[in-house]
Design an enzyme around this catalytic site. Sequence first.
Site, PDB file in Angstrom:
ATOM      1  N   ASP A 139       0.825  -1.211   0.000  1.00 50.78           N
ATOM      2  CA  ASP A 139       0.000   0.000   0.000  1.00 50.78           C
ATOM      3  C   ASP A 139       0.859   1.261   0.000  1.00 50.78           C
ATOM      4  O   ASP A 139       2.078   1.197   0.182  1.00 50.78           O
ATOM      5  CB  ASP A 139      -0.973   0.000   1.194  1.00 50.78           C
ATOM      6  CG  ASP A 139      -0.319  -0.448   2.503  1.00 50.78           C
ATOM      7  OD1 ASP A 139       0.928  -0.397   2.593  1.00 50.78           O
ATOM      8  OD2 ASP A 139      -1.036  -0.853   3.420  1.00 50.78           O
ATOM      9  N   ASP A 180      -7.359  -2.627  14.241  1.00 50.10           N
ATOM     10  CA  ASP A 180      -8.761  -2.831  13.850  1.00 50.10           C
ATOM     11  C   ASP A 180      -8.930  -4.086  12.981  1.00 50.10           C
ATOM     12  O   ASP A 180     -10.002  -4.308  12.425  1.00 50.10           O
ATOM     13  CB  ASP A 180      -9.301  -1.594  13.118  1.00 50.10           C
ATOM     14  CG  ASP A 180      -8.577  -1.314  11.795  1.00 50.10           C
ATOM     15  OD1 ASP A 180      -7.619  -2.046  11.466  1.00 50.10           O
ATOM     16  OD2 ASP A 180      -8.980  -0.367  11.095  1.00 50.10           O
ATOM     17  N   HIS A 215      -7.249  -4.753  10.176  1.00 48.12           N
ATOM     18  CA  HIS A 215      -7.006  -4.603   8.734  1.00 48.12           C
ATOM     19  C   HIS A 215      -5.747  -5.352   8.302  1.00 48.12           C
ATOM     20  O   HIS A 215      -4.841  -5.596   9.100  1.00 48.12           O
ATOM     21  CB  HIS A 215      -6.952  -3.120   8.321  1.00 48.12           C
ATOM     22  CG  HIS A 215      -5.741  -2.354   8.775  1.00 48.12           C
ATOM     23  ND1 HIS A 215      -5.792  -1.008   9.074  1.00 48.12           N
ATOM     24  CD2 HIS A 215      -4.444  -2.709   8.977  1.00 48.12           C
ATOM     25  CE1 HIS A 215      -4.583  -0.590   9.404  1.00 48.12           C
ATOM     26  NE2 HIS A 215      -3.759  -1.609   9.365  1.00 48.12           N
ATOM     27  N   GLU A 241      -9.623  -1.877   5.324  1.00 49.90           N
ATOM     28  CA  GLU A 241     -10.226  -1.596   6.621  1.00 49.90           C
ATOM     29  C   GLU A 241     -11.473  -2.456   6.834  1.00 49.90           C
ATOM     30  O   GLU A 241     -11.995  -3.033   5.875  1.00 49.90           O
ATOM     31  CB  GLU A 241     -10.600  -0.105   6.691  1.00 49.90           C
ATOM     32  CG  GLU A 241      -9.422   0.848   6.507  1.00 49.90           C
ATOM     33  CD  GLU A 241      -8.480   0.897   7.721  1.00 49.90           C
ATOM     34  OE1 GLU A 241      -8.507  -0.031   8.556  1.00 49.90           O
ATOM     35  OE2 GLU A 241      -7.713   1.869   7.832  1.00 49.90           O
TER      36      GLU A 241
HETATM   37  P1  PGA Z   1       2.273  -1.496  12.535  1.00 44.54           P
HETATM   38  O1  PGA Z   1       1.136  -1.476  11.422  1.00 44.54           O
HETATM   39  O2  PGA Z   1       3.236  -2.549  12.132  1.00 44.54           O
HETATM   40  O3  PGA Z   1       2.888  -0.116  12.470  1.00 44.54           O
HETATM   41  O4  PGA Z   1       1.612  -1.778  13.834  1.00 44.54           O
HETATM   42  C1  PGA Z   1       0.623  -2.689  10.969  1.00 44.54           C
HETATM   43  C2  PGA Z   1      -0.518  -2.443  10.008  1.00 44.54           C
HETATM   44  O5  PGA Z   1      -1.226  -1.438  10.148  1.00 44.54           O
HETATM   45  O6  PGA Z   1      -0.708  -3.280   9.131  1.00 44.54           O
END
Ligand code: PGA
Length: 270
Positions: free
Chosen positions: A67, A136, A138, A143
């Site tokens: 992404d 959350d 995702h 999302e």
């Molecule tokens: P993080 O993000 O490794 O910074 O916790 C993970 C994600 O949002 O996929």
Amino acid sequence: MRIIIEPDHVAVACRAARLVADFIRGKPSCVLGLPTGSTPLGMYRELIRLHRDEGLDFSEVITFNLDEYIGLAPGHRQSYRYYMQENFLDHVNIRSQNSHVPDGFTRDFEGSCDLYEQAIRDAGGIDLQILGIGSDGHIAFNEPGSSLASRTRIKALASETIRDNARFFESEADVPRLAITVGIGTILEARRCLLLGTGSAKASSICAMVEGPVTAQVPASVLQLHRDVLVLVDQAAGEQLQRRAYYEEVERVRQLLDAGELRQLGIGKP
Ligand code: PGA
């Protein structure tokens, strides 16, 4: 799903790097799907060390990132292209034309998403997709509520994600509201998936992903439908798993089988 619970985030990083390194040695021209965020930083550091100290060769490897934020200027320090160059790509011998990150600065959103999907197909598909997970639930920027069949497209970020990612920006207001993300359908087509989770902030989403129902409200739960997923977590991220004793037993049995210790498994006893 195979679940491995390591003592801490350092052990997760080392094991993940070892798995990726073994994968590359087995298929030097493999196609890797790569995540950003805090979680994979230790894995990238260890892969750089393996390149430097043990000659791990990335010259034939092709990478596709999951992404990218929309609207950050090229070279912006919080863009995922910048993150990838800084934390990984500039330190190994991946050819620049072989590393792909969605273009977050385009105005032809739809065309750019289609091209990204096409480029993945042209490369032969993702062999190993490495993933983090959001608090959350995702995966990539898919999302809660994302179509489980979605392809690369634009997504509005959820308020939890904006809050979680505000730590990288001067203020929450500076966090982009939109991103280009590969879809859940795109991720499911990868031949193998490796999901990393560390820290107690991920404990509930890891539990929902592994032990809850498959639901678009927890996009990562769709990985239950994939036939080759390894979930690698530390104790903190695994602390809400109800069946952790069973996952540990599965790993013990696997090790005995790999070592050919069949008698210890009660096989071949008179
Ligand atoms: P993080 O993000 O490794 O910074 O916790 C993970 C994600 O949002 O996929």
